[in-house]
Structure formats: C-alpha cells, structure tokens
Design an enzyme around this catalytic site. Sequence first.
Site, mmCIF file in Angstrom:
data_model
loop_
_atom_site.group_PDB
_atom_site.id
_atom_site.type_symbol
_atom_site.label_atom_id
_atom_site.label_comp_id
_atom_site.label_asym_id
_atom_site.label_seq_id
_atom_site.Cartn_x
_atom_site.Cartn_y
_atom_site.Cartn_z
ATOM 1 N N ASN A 2 -1.246 18.761 -19.479
ATOM 2 C CA ASN A 2 -1.583 18.014 -20.911
ATOM 3 C C ASN A 2 -1.867 18.598 -22.082
ATOM 4 O O ASN A 2 -2.288 17.969 -23.005
ATOM 5 C CB ASN A 2 -2.999 17.364 -20.399
ATOM 6 C CG ASN A 2 -2.890 16.693 -19.135
ATOM 7 O OD1 ASN A 2 -2.015 15.753 -18.837
ATOM 8 N ND2 ASN A 2 -3.779 16.541 -18.166
ATOM 9 N N GLU A 55 -4.397 17.236 -9.667
ATOM 10 C CA GLU A 55 -5.011 17.651 -11.084
ATOM 11 C C GLU A 55 -6.565 18.120 -10.831
ATOM 12 O O GLU A 55 -7.337 17.419 -11.732
ATOM 13 C CB GLU A 55 -4.642 16.544 -12.056
ATOM 14 C CG GLU A 55 -4.765 17.380 -13.577
ATOM 15 C CD GLU A 55 -4.408 16.234 -14.410
ATOM 16 O OE1 GLU A 55 -4.958 15.966 -15.470
ATOM 17 O OE2 GLU A 55 -3.243 15.598 -14.528
ATOM 18 N N LYS A 79 3.081 11.558 -10.739
ATOM 19 C CA LYS A 79 2.175 10.785 -11.454
ATOM 20 C C LYS A 79 2.930 9.531 -11.876
ATOM 21 O O LYS A 79 4.042 9.606 -12.469
ATOM 22 C CB LYS A 79 1.639 11.705 -12.904
ATOM 23 C CG LYS A 79 0.512 12.559 -12.637
ATOM 24 C CD LYS A 79 0.002 13.006 -14.193
ATOM 25 C CE LYS A 79 -0.890 13.876 -14.070
ATOM 26 N NZ LYS A 79 -1.614 14.430 -15.263
ATOM 27 N N HIS A 121 -1.321 16.632 -25.315
ATOM 28 C CA HIS A 121 -1.413 15.188 -24.708
ATOM 29 C C HIS A 121 -2.600 14.476 -25.234
ATOM 30 O O HIS A 121 -2.705 13.171 -25.400
ATOM 31 C CB HIS A 121 -1.070 15.027 -23.219
ATOM 32 C CG HIS A 121 -0.045 15.314 -22.869
ATOM 33 N ND1 HIS A 121 0.771 16.315 -23.105
ATOM 34 C CD2 HIS A 121 1.189 14.350 -22.248
ATOM 35 C CE1 HIS A 121 2.225 16.298 -22.672
ATOM 36 N NE2 HIS A 121 2.277 15.109 -22.189
ATOM 37 N N ARG A 154 0.633 -1.142 -0.068
ATOM 38 C CA ARG A 154 0.133 -0.009 0.045
ATOM 39 C C ARG A 154 0.729 1.281 -0.041
ATOM 40 O O ARG A 154 0.256 2.358 0.313
ATOM 41 C CB ARG A 154 -0.930 -0.121 1.217
ATOM 42 C CG ARG A 154 -2.126 -1.101 1.152
ATOM 43 C CD ARG A 154 -3.150 -0.999 2.165
ATOM 44 N NE ARG A 154 -4.062 -2.295 1.956
ATOM 45 C CZ ARG A 154 -3.899 -3.190 2.968
ATOM 46 N NH1 ARG A 154 -2.877 -3.611 3.503
ATOM 47 N NH2 ARG A 154 -4.895 -3.999 2.751
ATOM 48 N N ARG A 198 -3.214 21.914 -12.682
ATOM 49 C CA ARG A 198 -2.406 20.794 -13.238
ATOM 50 C C ARG A 198 -2.845 20.280 -14.594
ATOM 51 O O ARG A 198 -1.855 19.829 -15.539
ATOM 52 C CB ARG A 198 -2.169 19.788 -12.055
ATOM 53 C CG ARG A 198 -1.018 18.859 -12.728
ATOM 54 C CD ARG A 198 -0.848 17.922 -11.534
ATOM 55 N NE ARG A 198 0.413 16.851 -11.908
ATOM 56 C CZ ARG A 198 1.213 16.309 -11.115
ATOM 57 N NH1 ARG A 198 0.808 16.208 -10.046
ATOM 58 N NH2 ARG A 198 1.954 15.481 -11.760
ATOM 59 N N HIS A 228 -1.956 11.069 -27.080
ATOM 60 C CA HIS A 228 -2.036 9.769 -26.422
ATOM 61 C C HIS A 228 -3.028 9.185 -27.494
ATOM 62 O O HIS A 228 -2.948 8.035 -27.538
ATOM 63 C CB HIS A 228 -2.801 10.014 -25.086
ATOM 64 C CG HIS A 228 -1.816 10.414 -24.112
ATOM 65 N ND1 HIS A 228 -2.425 10.753 -22.857
ATOM 66 C CD2 HIS A 228 -0.618 10.658 -23.979
ATOM 67 C CE1 HIS A 228 -1.268 11.198 -22.069
ATOM 68 N NE2 HIS A 228 -0.234 11.075 -22.637
ATOM 69 N N LYS A 266 6.914 23.341 -13.353
ATOM 70 C CA LYS A 266 6.088 22.133 -12.959
ATOM 71 C C LYS A 266 6.116 22.064 -11.464
ATOM 72 O O LYS A 266 4.660 21.502 -11.010
ATOM 73 C CB LYS A 266 6.850 20.960 -13.510
ATOM 74 C CG LYS A 266 5.506 19.775 -13.281
ATOM 75 C CD LYS A 266 5.951 18.501 -14.424
ATOM 76 C CE LYS A 266 5.078 17.349 -13.950
ATOM 77 N NZ LYS A 266 5.372 16.076 -14.525
ATOM 78 N N GLU A 293 8.690 18.003 -24.464
ATOM 79 C CA GLU A 293 7.910 18.459 -23.295
ATOM 80 C C GLU A 293 8.391 19.872 -22.779
ATOM 81 O O GLU A 293 7.880 20.355 -22.200
ATOM 82 C CB GLU A 293 8.351 17.273 -22.333
ATOM 83 C CG GLU A 293 7.556 16.143 -22.504
ATOM 84 C CD GLU A 293 6.096 16.183 -22.322
ATOM 85 O OE1 GLU A 293 5.572 17.229 -21.655
ATOM 86 O OE2 GLU A 293 5.314 15.150 -22.541
ATOM 87 N N HIS A 303 6.382 9.293 -27.286
ATOM 88 C CA HIS A 303 5.799 9.829 -26.543
ATOM 89 C C HIS A 303 5.815 11.582 -27.210
ATOM 90 O O HIS A 303 4.908 12.394 -27.552
ATOM 91 C CB HIS A 303 5.852 9.880 -25.059
ATOM 92 C CG HIS A 303 4.980 10.815 -24.280
ATOM 93 N ND1 HIS A 303 3.688 10.504 -24.368
ATOM 94 C CD2 HIS A 303 5.474 11.770 -23.470
ATOM 95 C CE1 HIS A 303 3.166 11.847 -23.475
ATOM 96 N NE2 HIS A 303 4.164 12.378 -23.036
#
Length: 349
Positions: A238, A230, A142, A241, A120, A234, A245, A220, A184, A258
Amino acid sequence: MKTLRVNAGKGYDILIEEGILDNCGDYIKKVKSAKKVCLISDTNVYKLYGKTVRQSLQKNGFEVIEFVFPAGEESKTTKTVISMVEFMAENEMTREDFVVALGGGVCGDMAGFASSVYLRGIDFVQLPTSLLAQVDSSVGGKTAVDLPQGKNLCGAFLQPILVLIDPAALKTLSTHFFSDGMAEAIKMGCIKSSSLFEKIEKGNLKEDLIDIIYECVALKAGVVERDEKEKGERALLNFGHTAGHSIEKLHNFSGISHGEAVGIGMLIICKAGEENGLTEKGTRKRIEAVLKQYDLPISAPDSLENIVKSMNADKKRTGKAIKFVFISEIGNGFIKPIEYKNIERFFGV
C-alpha cells in the site's frame, strides 16, 4: 514463456508470453473443465481482444456468455457488480462454471468480486491487458469496488485459478495508461527491490519489459504467499496508496488515474518521512525524477490539508490510528501506525 507458481488459495500459475491471449483457452482448459464461462470485459478492451478470447474459449469447448461494461473507474461500483451477478444467474451459471476477467485493474477487481459472491464463490481467471494489472492487480486475490466514502471499501479476497499475461496487449495502451502502470512498478521497487528501481530508472523498458513484469509479480507473489489476508507484510504493497486513494476520492474517482494518484502519494509520504527522520534524505527527489521520466504528475491539484483529511476513510485504519507505509531507503519498506491526533502535525498541515 516465463512461469511462476503462487501458493495461495488453491494455488495457481502465472504465465507470461507474447501472444498468449490467442491461445488462452488451451491453457484455461488444462486447469478448468466446465460447461460455461462468463467473459467479463469493458467496452474498450472488448473491441480489441474480445473476439480473440471468445473464439479460443469456444474452440476448447466452453459455452461463452459475455458481460461488457462501460470502460473507466466510474463503473467500479456495487451497482455494476450486482448487474454482473444477476447476469450470471439469468444465464444459469453453476458452481462448476467460471469467470474470465479480460481487461485492466477495474475489470479484474470487479469480475473477481462478482466471482467471490456469486453462489458464495466460483472460480475466475485473470487476463490482464493493462500494465497496472500485469505488474500488480491481477495477482494476489484482492477484489473490490469503490464506495462514495472511499476507494475499494467493498470487496473480498479470492485468488484466481490462473493468470495469463500477454505483454503484446500493452502495444495498444495509450502513453497515459502505460505511465499509469509504471507507478505500481516503481512502488514495488521502492518497497522491495532497489535493483528493480534502478532498472526502471535506466529507462530501457522495451528491452526489459517482460523481465520487469516478471520481477514485479514474483515479488508480489512472495508477499502474498507469506501474508495472503494482509495481516502484516502485505500492507507494504500500500505504499503511496493511503494518500493516493484520498486524492482519487477527492476527485470522485474521475480525472486522476490510480497510478497518477499513487505516484503523488509516494512523494507525500516520502516528504513526511524525510522531515520526521524516517526516510533517507534525497529519496523523495529520486522518486520524483523517475515519475517525471514516465510522464507521471508530481503534485496534486488538491491542498495537502484536504488530502490528509480525506485519509480518514482509509482501509488501513485501526481503532485510533492509520497504518502508514514508509521506506527507510529505496528497496526497504516498513509500516508505522500514526494516531489520528498526530497525523496533521506529522504531515505538516
């Protein structure tokens, strides 16, 4: 050495210095006392830096176990992460032990996700070796893997306890992967800093690289501190993205990297933004010129219709809309939801 504090999670430092991988154990020892560490890396990066990192950890009294997976986005699956977790259990790692992620974005995402679910949640350290990871993915907590249905759909938030960035590692990157990371950095300039974008435009990267890395992670870090999970700001990260994606998914996360996909995604959203009066005219052309400068593609082999249809599995969905990230001009990003029924018309398909 450049240093930056991120006040998210337990709070952690980002240290940027050439050659820091050689002494990574010294810095890790200052923030973590444990018996055992699981060093996770891929087959390419481990050959280059695995021995160096292992020896530095051992020198500081850590017992090191190693999990090395086949390099590439194709490995970024639930199966690989379960193998990591089972490996930790087989080696009787405890909650006091921790993980070190040595590699690019794929490694950091998976090692972080494995850390978040083993017992956990155990601590992990990021040692990013690709430009993409150094300017973006190693910071912010993330973690995720890809599913057949889409990119990064299975994951968790877990902040690292330390990020050590060694710009010297970039000397072993191929031109392709250096360009991949630049996408990026360009993205960050587009949404947050016109001065950063202009610095990238000038192209004096060898002189400015450490400053560019620092500026990207500082921008960032600020966003993450203000919106760790997010819920608002935040989501600006993206930019490019959503379409990016989709392109990656259309190619089964193979063949188009990517950064390449994100670059194309930025152009798609800017074109739609300009045509719908949301983005300053000429913005797309300026971004396109920078992408070309860093040998990044400016168009996808897929039809716009297929890319738009593929967006439906994106994480940024709401009940009846997708939250798209636009820029009004270079340096100013904003979020605008578009209802599903209007998306195809908005993108002109």
